[in-house]
Write an enzyme that holds these catalytic residues in place. Structure first.
Site, PDB file in Angstrom:
ATOM      1  N   VAL A 284     -68.658  -9.684   7.604  1.00  0.00           N
ATOM      2  CA  VAL A 284     -67.738  -9.083   6.649  1.00  0.00           C
ATOM      3  C   VAL A 284     -66.549  -8.450   7.356  1.00  0.00           C
ATOM      4  CG1 VAL A 284     -67.496  -7.225   4.974  1.00  0.00           C
ATOM      5  CG2 VAL A 284     -69.508  -8.690   4.929  1.00  0.00           C
ATOM      6  N   ASP A 331     -19.082 -21.228   1.435  1.00  0.00           N
ATOM      7  CA  ASP A 331     -17.745 -21.511   0.956  1.00  0.00           C
ATOM      8  C   ASP A 331     -16.836 -20.378   1.405  1.00  0.00           C
ATOM      9  OD1 ASP A 331     -18.656 -19.566  -0.685  1.00  0.00           O
ATOM     10  OD2 ASP A 331     -18.348 -20.649  -2.548  1.00  0.00           O
TER      11      ASP A 331
HETATM   12  P1  ADP Z   1     -12.260 -23.440  -2.763  1.00  0.00           P
HETATM   13  O1  ADP Z   1     -12.546 -22.421  -3.802  1.00  0.00           O
HETATM   14  O2  ADP Z   1     -13.272 -23.531  -1.677  1.00  0.00           O
HETATM   15  O3  ADP Z   1     -10.876 -23.345  -2.236  1.00  0.00           O
HETATM   16  P2  ADP Z   1     -12.030 -25.342  -4.923  1.00  0.00           P
HETATM   17  O4  ADP Z   1     -12.715 -26.651  -5.084  1.00  0.00           O
HETATM   18  O5  ADP Z   1     -12.245 -24.286  -5.919  1.00  0.00           O
HETATM   19  O6  ADP Z   1     -12.389 -24.853  -3.452  1.00  0.00           O
HETATM   20  O7  ADP Z   1     -10.473 -25.598  -4.871  1.00  0.00           O
HETATM   21  C1  ADP Z   1      -9.929 -26.671  -4.166  1.00  0.00           C
HETATM   22  C2  ADP Z   1      -8.432 -26.601  -4.186  1.00  0.00           C
HETATM   23  O8  ADP Z   1      -7.972 -26.801  -5.506  1.00  0.00           O
HETATM   24  C3  ADP Z   1      -7.879 -25.253  -3.777  1.00  0.00           C
HETATM   25  O9  ADP Z   1      -7.646 -25.196  -2.415  1.00  0.00           O
HETATM   26  C4  ADP Z   1      -6.606 -25.162  -4.565  1.00  0.00           C
HETATM   27  O10 ADP Z   1      -5.588 -25.835  -3.872  1.00  0.00           O
HETATM   28  C5  ADP Z   1      -6.923 -25.909  -5.813  1.00  0.00           C
HETATM   29  N1  ADP Z   1      -7.334 -25.037  -6.903  1.00  0.00           N
HETATM   30  C6  ADP Z   1      -8.311 -24.113  -6.900  1.00  0.00           C
HETATM   31  N2  ADP Z   1      -8.458 -23.506  -8.081  1.00  0.00           N
HETATM   32  C7  ADP Z   1      -7.520 -24.067  -8.887  1.00  0.00           C
HETATM   33  C8  ADP Z   1      -7.144 -23.910 -10.255  1.00  0.00           C
HETATM   34  N3  ADP Z   1      -7.750 -23.031 -11.054  1.00  0.00           N
HETATM   35  N4  ADP Z   1      -6.145 -24.659 -10.731  1.00  0.00           N
HETATM   36  C9  ADP Z   1      -5.533 -25.557  -9.953  1.00  0.00           C
HETATM   37  N5  ADP Z   1      -5.833 -25.773  -8.684  1.00  0.00           N
HETATM   38  C10 ADP Z   1      -6.816 -25.046  -8.126  1.00  0.00           C
END
Ligand code: ADP
Ligand code: MG
Length: 886
Positions: A284, A331
């Site tokens: 035990v 990210d």
């Molecule tokens: P991260 O947030 O890592 O930069 P995203 O995929 O959100 O990646 O964005 C990729 C790219 O798209 C950004 O670098 C920017 O240039 C563009 N982007 C981000 N948010 C927006 C938005 N709301 N409208 C238009 N373009 C955007």
């Protein structure tokens, strides 16, 4: 009286349906009506895991083989009319059960507390206003607002939908997202085809819309299924499984040894009944049956501790994996940076503005188009409440609004003048967003997105001399301009527009390029140190972002993620699918620290490459599209503030504050917890082994003294419980983040630990038996042995040696008085409390009789104390000479 929902909501027109439920498709329920319904219908919860009843948990404590052994021992004692022994064993059974119960109950409490902390919110319209409530408070009739990334919190009938799509695979098994519409359907339509309904447990992949709740809790389709399947047992974590297998092995080993001891005792002329009792007690004591539950408790308490620090770990096994994490893919925006985005640069064909150098440039009249894009092609809102401004929406878009807002051309006025007709939402895949607006003649499209994307889709460009065709030369010029600013860490987006007489099918085509907008998003202050900590802990940090490669690289260098030698990020556009990668390319990926313009799908390939290289991968994500990557990674990390509900649902861990430092904190905790569990195992095994060794030696050599059955059980209770519990929660070894990550293949007790356990138990056994000889030859010096006295010295020396032995359970590399164990108040409390129990029981006559304890002389006490300290000292020497590693 529960709410009666009209039958077949999918076959009823929405207006009729809403009326029947006493709700309104614009204003929703009133708060008062919702409150009444909640009382009548009960909360919106699925009682799938019916709480394990306290009685069941208690009963489980008696179902172990250990208890069976003890019951046999108690039976034997009663059979031989050893009443006191029998009763004492029953007391031991009760205490054992109480301890096991307490530990499991604690673990359960932690888990429940955690469940309450990870409550899911739901957006509903009540009294005409959108409010966020706890999803458990939803009632039939509530008007839900749903958008991409939301988990559907109840069954509901669609009232209006804009490109609304839901993934219903959880409920129907159908893996393609279903388009959602509002028109009534034939009553016979099967569940999977009710496109005007959404169901609890599914999630929205695209678009947005409103829906009237038809059923909540157990009355939902999901609830009906959950009611049918029985409550699933919580799956054991790999660590718990390993420990279980480990204790099972030990059981056989111990039983083998015990049988040997039994036979040796008989051969040496011991009473068979006494010998049997001793053997059972030994079995035990030596079987570490408490190991898995100690692990469970350490994991569960760790989870709770982390939750208080804004890190919600959703599964016990994740705590364990965390400690072994060797790569973090994170990210950038919001996790490494503050996500407080401010527009700093505007570059058009006609002019260049640096708002950092010249704030007044903000009012440049030539900026009209850029302003329109910023305000109209934008889903964010600024609510002015007196002096305060409430920001709603994506920080990038909020930044744009703040930049474009002006007293004479305000946001509201502009939006009222050009109402939005349609929208192609931004997604990390397309990296562009476009909106369609009514113009005086025809339509206007406004678009913004990643610079290259906008440049690519533009066919003309605005210049002071009028529109000019966008040829390849111009495109490269503009790409280079974007590149130049990006290399300074500036986040670049492109702005464009288009006017058409007729409504276009696809919006982001044949655009007129207006210019580039540059924004700064400063790194979070505290992240640099956290990254340095990762590096010293042998954890690789990789930035995975949708942003421009140069922006990404610049920020990565500022934070110490990329070295100064790294000249380029890996660009998503050049990332091939995993299956077509050769080894050289995989090596290049594995060695790279920055991945830019990465789409959510490519995150999967990156994880595959890293896992192919035997890495334990932590991956962050926030969008709907990140869900597969979060699942595939070893530790999926979702963001609590920024992340969608889907991401949070599939993740192993949710960061309430979105901060990278929280990831590092969680990894440190994970390591500490694993380390502590290992400490407990080593401690318990070395104590148990020393008991085995002492008794084996005494019976094999036919010594004149022996430990008695009840004494063994007592030692087991005193030394195992409190010190082991305290060890389970000591603060981390100060060097824990200076060691490389534990490999997954590493077992909890490997060779070097076995050697340590062997060394510890041999030292304790020899010194304890030695104490008896010292006492016999110095204090008593008689020809005849006094077995009772010898037994008592053996008993007390063993107890105190084991209690002091707790102090040896620290990691190497720190001076004794500075170790995490020595510095832990809980350890000292546990040691003191255990010692007090021993002394206290010594004062109770019945207990003394049961344990066969007699008063010791002062000199004997000195010997006991001296011996206990001697074993500590010898082990100290062994550890400082680095003979022993733990
Ligand atoms: P991260 O947030 O890592 O930069 P995203 O995929 O959100 O990646 O964005 C990729 C790219 O798209 C950004 O670098 C920017 O240039 C563009 N982007 C981000 N948010 C927006 C938005 N709301 N409208 C238009 N373009 C955007
Ligand atoms: Mg983003």
């Amino acid at each position: 009286m529960p709410t009666t929902t009209p039958n077949a909501p999918h076959a009823t027109p929405i207006a009729e349906f809403a009326t029947a439920l006493g709700t309104d498709v614009q204003a929703g329920l009133t708060a008062a009506a919702a409150g009444e319904k909640l009382t009548a219908d009960g909360p919106n919860t699925i009682e799938q895991e019916r709480k394990r009843s306290i009685w069941l948990m208690l009963w489980a404590q008696f179902k172990s083989p250990i208890v069976l052994l003890l019951v046999v021992a108690a039976g034997l004692s009663f059979g031989f009319k050893e009443w006191l022994d029998g009763i004492a064993i029953l007391v031991v059974i009760a205490i054992n059960a109480a301890i096991g119960f307490y530990m499991e109950f604690q673990a359960e409490l932690s888990m429940n507390a955690l469940k309450r902390m990870s409550a899911v919110p739901a957006k509903v319209v009540r009294d005409g206003k959108v409010v966020e409530i706890d999803a458990t408070q939803l009632v039939a009739g509530d008007l839900l607002f749903l958008e991409a990334g939301d988990m559907v919190p109840a069954d509901a009938r669609i009232a209006d939908a804009a490109q609304l799509q839901a993934d219903e695979s959880a409920l129907t098994g159908e893996s393609l997202p279903a388009d959602k519409l509002t028109d009534p359907l034939p009553e016979t339509t099967v569940l999977a085809e009710r496109v005007n309904m959404v169901h609890k447990g599914t999630f929205i992949t695209k678009g947005n819309g409103h829906a009237v709740v038809t059923a909540t809790g157990m009355r939902t389709e999901l609830g009906k299924i959950a009611g049918m399947v029985s409550a699933a047992e919580r799956a054991a974590t790999p660590l718990e499984k390993k420990l279980e297998a480990f204790s099972r092995k030990l059981i056989w080993l111990t039983l083998g040894l015990v049988v040997l001891i039994f036979i040796a005792g008989l051969l040496n002329g011991q009473q068979w009944f006494e010998m049997l009792e001793t053997s059972i007690a030994l079995a035990v004591a030596a079987i570490p049956e408490g190991l898995p539950i100690v692990a469970t408790m350490a994991l569960a308490q760790g989870m709770l501790r982390m939750a208080r620090q804004q890190v919600i770990v959703k599964r016990l096994s994740a705590v364990e994996t965390l400690g072994g994490t060797s790569v973090i893919c994170t990210d950038k925006t919001g996790t490494l940076t503050q996500n407080r985005i401010e527009v700093t640069n505007i570059v058009t064909a006609g002019y260049t503005l640096d708002l950092q150098a010249d704030a007044a440039a903000k009012n440049d009249p030539r900026m009209a188009v850029i302003r329109q894009v910023a305000i109209l092609c934008n889903t964010a809102e600024l609510h002015k409440e007196g002096e305060a401004v409430k920001e709603i929406g994506d920080p990038l878009e909020v930044g744009l609004l703040k930049f474009a807002d002006s007293p004479d051309a305000g946001i509201e006025a502009m939006r009222a003048a050009s109402p939005k007709l349609r929208e192609e939402p931004f997604s990390s895949e397309t990296k562009i967003m476009a909106t369609l607006h009514a113009a005086q003649q025809g339509f206007t499209v406004y678009a913004k997105g990643a610079a290259e994307e906008v440049i690519k889709r533009s066919t003309t460009i605005d210049t002071p001399e009028g529109a000019v065709a966008m040829d390849e030369a111009l495109r490269s010029t503009w790409t280079a301009k974007a590149e130049e600013l990006a290399a300074q860490g500036i986040r670049m987006i492109g702005a464009a527009y288009r006017t058409t007489p007729t409504e276009p099918a696809a919006l982001a085509e044949e655009l007129v390029f207006a210019g580039l907008i540059g924004m700064v998003d400063p790194p979070r202050e505290e992240v640099k140190a956290a990254i340095a900590e990762c590096h010293s802990a042998g954890i690789n940090v990789v930035m995975v972002t949708g942003d421009h490669p140069s922006t990404a690289l610049n920020i990565a260098k500022q934070l110490g993620i990329a070295t100064d030698e790294e000249t380029a990020a890996i660009n998503g556009s050049e990332m091939a699918a995993f299956d077509s990668l050769d080894e050289a390319e995989k090596d290049r990926w594995a060695a790279s620290h920055v991945f830019a313009r990465v789409s959510p799908g490519q995150k999967l390939d990156l994880i595959a490459v890293l896992q192919d290289r035997q890495q334990v991968v932590g991956m962050t994500g926030d969008g709907v599209n990140d869900a597969p990557a979060l699942k595939k990674s070893d530790i999926g990390i979702a963001m609590g503030l920024r992340g969608t509900q889907v991401a949070q649902d599939v993740a192993d861990m949710v960061l309430k504050d979105d901060s990278f430092t929280s990831i590092v904190y969680a990894i440190r905790e994970g390591r500490i917890i694993f380390d502590n569990i290992r400490k407990v195992v080593i401690y318990l095994l070395s104590c148990n082994l020393s008991e085995l060794l002492i008794i084996a030696t005494a019976s094999v050599l036919g010594l004149h003294f022996q430990l008695f059955a009840l004494q063994i059980l007592f030692i087991n209770l005193v030394t195992d419980v409190l010190p082991a519990l305290a060890l389970g929660v000591v603060a981390g070894n100060p060097n824990i983040m200076k060691l490389p990550p534990r490999s997954n293949a590493e077992s909890i007790i490997d060779r070097k630990h076995w050697i340590a356990i062997g060394f510890y138990s041999v030292v304790i056994s020899i010194v304890t038996i030695g104490a008896v000889f010292v006492s016999h030859n110095t204090v008593h010096r008689s020809e005849t042995w006094n077995p009772e006295l010898c037994n008592n010295i053996l008993f007390f020396t063993l107890i105190f040696s084991q209690l002091l032995h707790v102090l040896n359970m620290h990691a190497s590399g720190t001076a004794f008085f500075r170790t995490e164990v020595f510095r832990s108040p809980r350890i000292w409390i546990a040691m003191l409390a255990s010692a007090l129990i021993v002394v206290g029981l010594y004062a109770i006559p019945v207990v003394r009789t049961a344990l066969s304890i007699h008063p010791l002389s002062m000199l004997d006490w000195v010997i006991v104390a001296g011996a206990a300290l001697t074993s500590l000292l010898i082990i100290r020497i062994g550890r400082s000479l680095k003979l022993i590693h733990q």
